[in-house]
Design a protein around this motif. Structure first.
Motif, PDB file in Angstrom:
ATOM      1  N   GLU A 144     -22.273  -2.187 -70.629  1.00 23.46           N
ATOM      2  CA  GLU A 144     -21.591  -2.735 -69.460  1.00 23.46           C
ATOM      3  C   GLU A 144     -20.700  -1.635 -68.895  1.00 23.46           C
ATOM      4  N   ILE A 145     -20.825  -1.348 -67.597  1.00 17.90           N
ATOM      5  CA  ILE A 145     -20.063  -0.266 -66.971  1.00 17.90           C
ATOM      6  C   ILE A 145     -19.331  -0.837 -65.761  1.00 17.90           C
ATOM      7  N   THR A 146     -18.021  -1.009 -65.917  1.00 16.02           N
ATOM      8  CA  THR A 146     -17.194  -1.681 -64.915  1.00 16.02           C
ATOM      9  C   THR A 146     -16.357  -0.674 -64.145  1.00 16.02           C
ATOM     10  N   LEU A 147     -16.178  -0.933 -62.871  1.00 15.08           N
ATOM     11  CA  LEU A 147     -15.273  -0.134 -62.042  1.00 15.08           C
ATOM     12  C   LEU A 147     -14.340  -1.064 -61.287  1.00 15.08           C
ATOM     13  N   GLU A 148     -13.039  -0.819 -61.413  1.00 15.35           N
ATOM     14  CA  GLU A 148     -12.060  -1.557 -60.621  1.00 15.35           C
ATOM     15  C   GLU A 148     -12.041  -0.987 -59.211  1.00 15.35           C
ATOM     16  N   ALA A 149     -11.968  -1.882 -58.231  1.00 10.51           N
ATOM     17  CA  ALA A 149     -12.038  -1.435 -56.842  1.00 10.51           C
ATOM     18  C   ALA A 149     -11.005  -2.145 -55.989  1.00 10.51           C
ATOM     19  N   ASN A 150     -10.540  -1.437 -54.991  1.00  7.14           N
ATOM     20  CA  ASN A 150      -9.654  -1.984 -53.983  1.00  7.14           C
ATOM     21  C   ASN A 150     -10.510  -2.649 -52.906  1.00  7.14           C
ATOM     22  N   PRO A 151     -10.114  -3.834 -52.411  1.00 10.21           N
ATOM     23  CA  PRO A 151     -10.923  -4.504 -51.388  1.00 10.21           C
ATOM     24  C   PRO A 151     -10.848  -3.863 -50.002  1.00 10.21           C
ATOM     25  N   GLY A 152     -10.119  -2.776 -49.849  1.00 12.56           N
ATOM     26  CA  GLY A 152     -10.009  -2.140 -48.538  1.00 12.56           C
ATOM     27  C   GLY A 152     -11.357  -1.705 -47.987  1.00 12.56           C
ATOM     28  N   GLY A 193     -24.661   4.026 -61.259  1.00 13.86           N
ATOM     29  CA  GLY A 193     -24.776   3.431 -62.585  1.00 13.86           C
ATOM     30  C   GLY A 193     -23.745   2.370 -62.911  1.00 13.86           C
ATOM     31  N   ILE A 194     -22.812   2.115 -62.001  1.00 14.38           N
ATOM     32  CA  ILE A 194     -21.870   1.010 -62.220  1.00 14.38           C
ATOM     33  C   ILE A 194     -22.659  -0.294 -62.143  1.00 14.38           C
ATOM     34  N   ASN A 195     -22.486  -1.173 -63.135  1.00 15.31           N
ATOM     35  CA  ASN A 195     -23.226  -2.444 -63.095  1.00 15.31           C
ATOM     36  C   ASN A 195     -22.310  -3.671 -63.084  1.00 15.31           C
ATOM     37  N   ARG A 196     -21.003  -3.436 -63.000  1.00  8.14           N
ATOM     38  CA  ARG A 196     -20.051  -4.548 -62.900  1.00  8.14           C
ATOM     39  C   ARG A 196     -18.856  -4.074 -62.087  1.00  8.14           C
ATOM     40  N   LEU A 197     -18.450  -4.862 -61.100  1.00  5.92           N
ATOM     41  CA  LEU A 197     -17.323  -4.501 -60.237  1.00  5.92           C
ATOM     42  C   LEU A 197     -16.188  -5.495 -60.462  1.00  5.92           C
ATOM     43  N   SER A 198     -14.955  -4.995 -60.418  1.00  4.67           N
ATOM     44  CA  SER A 198     -13.777  -5.851 -60.534  1.00  4.67           C
ATOM     45  C   SER A 198     -12.884  -5.591 -59.335  1.00  4.67           C
ATOM     46  N   ARG A 249     -21.133   7.311 -83.083  1.00  4.29           N
ATOM     47  CA  ARG A 249     -20.875   5.902 -82.803  1.00  4.29           C
ATOM     48  C   ARG A 249     -21.327   5.550 -81.382  1.00  4.29           C
ATOM     49  N   PRO A 250     -22.149   4.523 -81.215  1.00  2.00           N
ATOM     50  CA  PRO A 250     -22.570   4.141 -79.861  1.00  2.00           C
ATOM     51  C   PRO A 250     -21.419   3.580 -79.050  1.00  2.00           C
ATOM     52  N   VAL A 251     -21.425   3.858 -77.764  1.00  2.00           N
ATOM     53  CA  VAL A 251     -20.423   3.336 -76.830  1.00  2.00           C
ATOM     54  C   VAL A 251     -21.020   2.110 -76.151  1.00  2.00           C
ATOM     55  N   VAL A 252     -20.411   0.942 -76.359  1.00  2.00           N
ATOM     56  CA  VAL A 252     -21.003  -0.307 -75.894  1.00  2.00           C
ATOM     57  C   VAL A 252     -20.579  -0.674 -74.471  1.00  2.00           C
ATOM     58  N   SER A 253     -19.488  -0.090 -73.992  1.00  2.00           N
ATOM     59  CA  SER A 253     -19.034  -0.395 -72.633  1.00  2.00           C
ATOM     60  C   SER A 253     -18.171   0.744 -72.108  1.00  2.00           C
ATOM     61  N   VAL A 254     -18.132   0.842 -70.787  1.00  2.00           N
ATOM     62  CA  VAL A 254     -17.280   1.814 -70.095  1.00  2.00           C
ATOM     63  C   VAL A 254     -16.494   1.050 -69.042  1.00  2.00           C
ATOM     64  N   PHE A 255     -15.209   1.350 -68.924  1.00  2.00           N
ATOM     65  CA  PHE A 255     -14.366   0.673 -67.938  1.00  2.00           C
ATOM     66  C   PHE A 255     -13.547   1.718 -67.201  1.00  2.00           C
ATOM     67  N   PHE A 256     -13.764   1.822 -65.890  1.00  2.00           N
ATOM     68  CA  PHE A 256     -12.954   2.685 -65.025  1.00  2.00           C
ATOM     69  C   PHE A 256     -11.800   1.844 -64.497  1.00  2.00           C
ATOM     70  N   GLY A 257     -10.568   2.142 -64.973  1.00  2.00           N
ATOM     71  CA  GLY A 257      -9.401   1.381 -64.560  1.00  2.00           C
ATOM     72  C   GLY A 257      -8.373   2.272 -63.904  1.00  2.00           C
ATOM     73  N   GLY A 258      -7.294   1.655 -63.456  1.00  2.00           N
ATOM     74  CA  GLY A 258      -6.316   2.467 -62.759  1.00  2.00           C
ATOM     75  C   GLY A 258      -4.978   1.766 -62.578  1.00  2.00           C
TER      76      GLY A 258
END
Length: 399
Positions: free
Chosen positions: A116-124, A138-143, A78-87
Motif C-alpha cells: 500500500e503506497i499512500t500520499l497525503e495531498a492538499n485539496p488545492g 505508483g501511488i495507489n492510495r490518496l489521503s 525485511r520486506p516493506v509492506v507499506s509506504v506513506f508520504f506524510g507531511g
C-alpha cells in the motif's frame, strides 16, 4: 459440557526484567516525511514549514534516497509492506519526484509487490492537477486533508482551499484511485452539530473508501494555543462524535480505530501496522522510526529542520536522536497503540511484539476488566464501548 480454555497458562510468570529476545520481526513500513506546506495551519503541531516560492525538490529527493541507503543495515532482508508520504504537504512534490523515489525504494529495499503506497495531498487546485501523475508514478492510495466543506470553517482553520476545491479534489481522487481517504474535523469554531453532520454527508456523497474524523484540539506550540478560538462546549463535541459515528455506521463504515472509519476491506494497512505495534523506518526531516532488532527496540528521530536535515545528510548523519526503549516500557507502548483498535488484539501478539509474557500485565488486565473497560478472552483482548470512550483512563492502568 464445553471445555473452558484458560487465557493464561498455569505456572510461574517469566520475570519482567528478563533479557529481550524477539524471535520474529514485526511487519515493516516506510514513512517518508515532506516538511513543507504552502502555509502553516494555526492548529498544526506537525513538523511543517512554509515553503516560500519554491522547495529544494531535487536536493530533498537525493537526501531521502541517501537517508534510506544509510538505514539499510537496520532493515536488511525485511520486506516493506507499506509506504506513506506524510507531511507537511507531500503533494507539493512533482509526480516525477515521487516516481524517482519509488523507483529507488524498489531498488534499495524489499518493497512488497502489493505494498500500500499512500500520499497525503492538499485539496488545492494545483495539487489536484497532479493526481493522474501520482497514480502513474505508483501511488495507489490518496489521503486528502479536507477538514471541512464549509467555507466559513475552512477560513477559521486557516486552510488555503475552499469548499468547491475540496469537492473537486475528492472527485478527482475517486477517478484516479481505487481507494482514498478524506480527513474531516469536528468541534470547529462556531460549528453546530448539524454543520458537522453536513460535512459528513458531503463526504459520503463523494464515495471515499476511508474517512478520518478528528475533534479539533488546541495543541501546544501552535497559533491556536497562543490565540485560542472559541470552540463548542465539550458536551456538544461529544454529541457530534456520537452522531458522526452513528451516521457512518449506517453508511457501512466500520469505526475500526479511534478516529478511523472504513468500508469493509479498505482499512489503512500502514496505520494498522502502527496500531499493532509493528515497525517503521522514517526518513526525511523530523521523521521517527521504531525498529525491532533481535534483542532490543530502537527509536530514532531525524534532524527536524529541513535545512539542518539536508546539511547533516551531506555528512552522512541524518539521525539527530536515538535510544533503546526500556523493556519495562514496552507493555505500555504496545497497549497505547493496540487499544485504539475496536477489535483489539490476539493475546499472542503482545508477547510477539514485546518479548514479554502476558502474565506481566495480568493484574492490570483484571483491573480494567473489572471496571468494564476491557474484554479479555482467549482469542481477543479489546476495549469495551466504555473503554473506547474513556481510552485515557484505560491506558493509565498500564503505565
Amino acid at each position: 459440557m464445553a471445555r473452558t480454555i484458560p487465557i493464561f497458562a498455569a505456572g510461574k510468570a517469566p520475570s519482567a526484567t528478563a533479557p529481550l529476545e524477539f524471535r520474529v520481526s514485526p511487519p515493516l513500513a516506510l514513512y517518508v516525511h515532506v516538511p513543507w506546506c504552502v502555509q502553516k495551519c494555526p492548529y498544526c503541531d506537525f513538523n511543517s514549514h512554509e515553503a516560500g516560492e519554491t522547495i529544494p525538490e531535487s536536493e530533498y529527493v537525493d537526501a531521502l534516497i541517501a537517508d534510506l541507503q544509510s538505514a539499510l543495515p537496520l532493515i536488511w532482508g525485511r520486506p516493506v509492506v507499506s509506504v506513506f508520504f506524510g507531511g507537511g504537504t507531500p503533494s507539493l512534490l512533482s509526480p516525477a519526484a515521487i516516481d524517482e523515489l519509488l523507483a529507488a525504494f524498489r531498488a534499495l529495499a524489499m518493497l512488497a509487490p502489493d505494498a500500500e503506497i499512500t500520499l497525503e495531498a492538499n485539496p488545492g487546485t494545483v495539487e489536484a492537477e497532479k493526481f493522474a501523475g501520482f497514480r502513474a508514478a505508483g501511488i495507489n492510495r490518496l489521503s486528502l486533508g479536507i477538514q471541512s466543506f464549509n467555507d466559513e470553517h475552512l477560513k477559521a482553520l486557516g486552510r488555503i482551499h475552499d469548499a468547491a476545491e475540496a469537492k473537486r479534489a475528492a472527485q478527482l481522487a475517486g477517478e484516479h484511485f481505487a481507494t482514498f481517504n478524506l480527513d474531516l474535523m469536528y468541534g470547529l469554531p462556531g460549528q453546530t452539530q448539524a454543520q458537522a453532520l453536513s460535512d459528513v454527508e458531503t463526504a459520503l456523497s463523494l464515495v471515499p473508501t476511508h474517512l478520518s474524523c478528528y475533534q479539533l484540539t488546541l495543541e501546544p506550540n501552535t497559533r491556536f494555543a497562543a490565540f485560542p478560538p472559541e470552540l463548542p462546549e465539550s458536551d456538544l463535541c461529544a454529541d457530534m462524535q456520537e452522531a458522526i459515528e452513528a451516521r457512518l455506521a449506517a453508511a457501512g463504515f466500520a469505526n475500526y480505530e479511534t478516529s478511523a472509519f472504513a468500508r469493509a476491506g479498505w482499512q489503512c494497512k500502514h496505520n494498522l501496522n502502527y496500531w499493532y505495534f509493528g515497525d517503521y523506518l522514517g526518513i526525511g526531516a523530523g521523521a521517527h522510526s521504531k525498529l525491532t532488532l533481535h534483542d532490543r527496540v530502537l527509536r530514532q528521530m531525524r534532524h527536524k529542520h529541513p535545512k539542518a536535515y539536508l546539511e547533516h545528510i551531506k555528512n552522512g548523519n541524518a539521525v539527530q536522536e536515538h535510544h533503546e526503549v526500556e523493556a519495562a516500557s514496552l507493555p505500555f507502548e504496545f497497549m497505547m497503540n493496540a487499544l485504539r483498535l475496536a477489535d483489539g488484539f490476539h493475546p499472542s501478539l503482545f508477547e510477539a511484539r514485546t518479548a514479554r509474557s502476558l502474565h506481566t500485565i495480568l493484574p492490570q488486565l483484571k483491573a480494567a476488566e473489572a471496571e468494564g473497560l476491557l474484554d479479555v478472552g482467549p482469542e481477543k483482548i479489546a476495549p469495551t464501548a466504555k473503554g473506547r470512550r474513556f481510552l485515557n483512563v484505560l491506558l493509565e492502568k498500564f503505565l
